[in-house]
Design a protein around this motif. Structure first.
Motif, short mmCIF file in Angstrom:
data_model
loop_
_atom_site.label_atom_id
_atom_site.label_comp_id
_atom_site.label_asym_id
_atom_site.label_seq_id
_atom_site.Cartn_x
_atom_site.Cartn_y
_atom_site.Cartn_z
N ARG A 55 43.31 -33.36 4.77
CA ARG A 55 44.06 -34.00 4.27
C ARG A 55 42.63 -35.58 3.71
NH1 ARG A 55 45.89 -34.98 9.11
NH2 ARG A 55 45.33 -37.34 9.57
N GLU A 76 45.51 -46.78 0.99
CA GLU A 76 46.64 -46.22 2.30
C GLU A 76 47.62 -46.81 2.73
OE1 GLU A 76 43.42 -43.11 4.73
OE2 GLU A 76 45.44 -43.25 6.46
N GLY A 78 50.56 -46.27 5.52
CA GLY A 78 50.31 -45.95 6.91
C GLY A 78 49.22 -45.20 7.66
N ALA A 80 47.53 -45.47 10.98
CA ALA A 80 48.20 -44.90 12.79
C ALA A 80 46.62 -45.44 13.02
CB ALA A 80 48.31 -43.55 12.41
N THR A 84 42.05 -40.84 9.15
CA THR A 84 42.05 -41.31 7.27
C THR A 84 40.94 -42.19 7.19
OG1 THR A 84 43.23 -39.15 7.25
CG2 THR A 84 42.48 -39.92 5.33
N ASP A 97 49.83 -50.54 7.47
CA ASP A 97 50.66 -49.70 8.10
C ASP A 97 51.32 -51.39 9.50
OD1 ASP A 97 50.04 -47.30 10.12
OD2 ASP A 97 51.04 -49.01 11.38
N SER A 108 55.44 -51.52 3.90
CA SER A 108 54.79 -50.80 2.73
C SER A 108 55.38 -51.60 1.74
CB SER A 108 54.64 -49.40 2.41
OG SER A 108 55.94 -49.27 2.60
N ASP A 125 51.30 -42.15 3.49
CA ASP A 125 51.23 -41.22 4.58
C ASP A 125 52.62 -42.55 5.20
OD1 ASP A 125 51.27 -39.51 6.40
OD2 ASP A 125 48.43 -39.47 6.49
C1 SAM Z 1 51.52 -40.29 9.81
S1 SAM Z 1 50.97 -41.76 10.59
C2 SAM Z 1 50.00 -41.81 9.01
C3 SAM Z 1 48.00 -41.20 9.71
C4 SAM Z 1 47.56 -41.66 8.87
N1 SAM Z 1 47.37 -41.83 7.56
C5 SAM Z 1 45.89 -40.98 8.68
O1 SAM Z 1 45.78 -40.07 7.90
O2 SAM Z 1 45.73 -40.64 9.94
C6 SAM Z 1 52.26 -42.71 9.67
C7 SAM Z 1 51.91 -44.08 10.39
O3 SAM Z 1 53.55 -44.74 9.05
C8 SAM Z 1 53.00 -46.55 9.94
N2 SAM Z 1 54.09 -46.64 8.93
C9 SAM Z 1 55.83 -46.26 9.39
N3 SAM Z 1 56.59 -47.27 8.84
C10 SAM Z 1 55.54 -47.46 8.07
C11 SAM Z 1 56.22 -48.54 7.01
N4 SAM Z 1 57.10 -48.51 6.66
N5 SAM Z 1 54.84 -49.22 5.79
C12 SAM Z 1 53.93 -48.15 6.12
N6 SAM Z 1 53.61 -48.02 8.00
C13 SAM Z 1 54.32 -47.23 7.64
C14 SAM Z 1 53.33 -45.73 10.92
O4 SAM Z 1 53.27 -46.76 11.75
C15 SAM Z 1 52.45 -44.86 11.30
O5 SAM Z 1 50.83 -44.87 11.39
#
Ligand code: SAM
Length: 253
Positions: A55, A76, A78, A80, A84, A97, A108, A125
């Motif tokens: 990605r 972006e 999410g 984590a 990315t 996040d 979000s 994401d």
């Molecule tokens: C799959 S990880 C993201 C990975 C990152 N984009 C990458 O490419 O390495 C998902 C993230 O979404 C966040 N998340 C969970 N609920 C969320 C929300 N309602 N709004 C935004 N982010 C959220 C989590 O805290 C987590 O860190």
């Protein structure tokens, strides 16, 4: 300090880790058993780890191919551990996040309510549920600039366990795939799912119009067998052709 102390620390760490692995293994087995009525034997045999293009590479490719290059505005949802986010060669970028990474500590939903910036490239994401990704997508349509691009992560689960929501194992795409079957109900959509990294859906939203059919959430109750049996209808594309399609779509916007 006793000379044995480092060994004791290592031993305790090892036992803690093993205990955690042991309990989570049985916990997930219990959840899988609880949801056994959704079990389905179909399996899509993608070996994502053997395609050396993920990605992050895709987002960077879009940036390189976009007329604005590194001057485009990136959002972006999410972030984590910033795998990315930190690899995006843009200075003024926004990462949202509620828990970690990025530069905005909000969900979000709260972010979209509280801001009025527009973006050229949005990577969705965050929370990997159908309801949340659909909200994130609709909110993104409102702030995407003319000629912008939206990317959705993890759209191709390979088996029922990978997508079961709430999760029944640690490797999880969530049920965000359901949105794919809504997208073709939008007027004027140009989108494809690139066959890399659990399926990355690239959307050129210029000219998209929301329709009543799209907003109905008809796919909410569908289960993995539906995805498996209708997968061939989806506009998937191999990496090489996908990269050409991205360039062509950017040039013709
Ligand atoms: C799959 S990880 C993201 C990975 C990152 N984009 C990458 O490419 O390495 C998902 C993230 O979404 C966040 N998340 C969970 N609920 C969320 C929300 N309602 N709004 C935004 N982010 C959220 C989590 O805290 C987590 O860190």
């Amino acid at each position: 300090m006793s000379r044995l102390r480092p060994f004791k620390i290592a031993r305790n760490k090892f036992f803690n880790l093993s205990l955690r692995k042991f309990t989570s293994y049985f916990y997930y087995k219990f959840l899988e058993f609880k949801d056994r009525k959704y079990a389905f034997s179909g399996n899509l045999n993608y070996q994502w780890e053997k395609i050396n293009f993920n990605r992050t590479a895709l987002i960077n490719y879009i940036i390189c191919s976009h007329p604005l290059g590194t001057n485009l505005s990136y959002l972006e949802i999410g972030t984590a551990s910033n795998q990315t986010f930190d690899a995006i060669p843009i200075i003024n970028k926004t990462g949202v996040d509620p828990d970690m990474g990025g530069n905005i500590r909000l969900t979000s939903d709260d972010f979209f309510k509280s801001q009025n910036k527009n973006f050229d490239l949005i990577f969705i994401d965050g929370l990997h549920t159908y309801e949340q990704v659909k909200k994130d997508f609709i909110n993104s349509l409102a702030v995407i600039k003319d000629g912008g691009v939206i990317v959705l992560d993890d759209m191709i689960p390979r088996n029922w366990k990978e997508q079961q929501t709430p999760r029944v194992q640690s490797k999880w795409t969530g049920d965000v795939w359901k949105l794919l079957f809504d997208l073709n109900k939008l007027d004027g959509i140009n989108y494809k799912i690139i066959l890399i990294d659990n399926g990355q859906c690239v959307i050129f939203p210029k000219g998209i119009k929301l329709t009543d059919q799209f907003l109905l959430n008809e796919t909410k109750m569908k289960t993995f067998d539906y995805f498996y049996n209708n997968f061939k209808e989806l506009p998937t594309i191999e990496l090489k052709e996908g990269l050409m399609w991205i360039k062509d779509s950017l040039n013709s916007q």
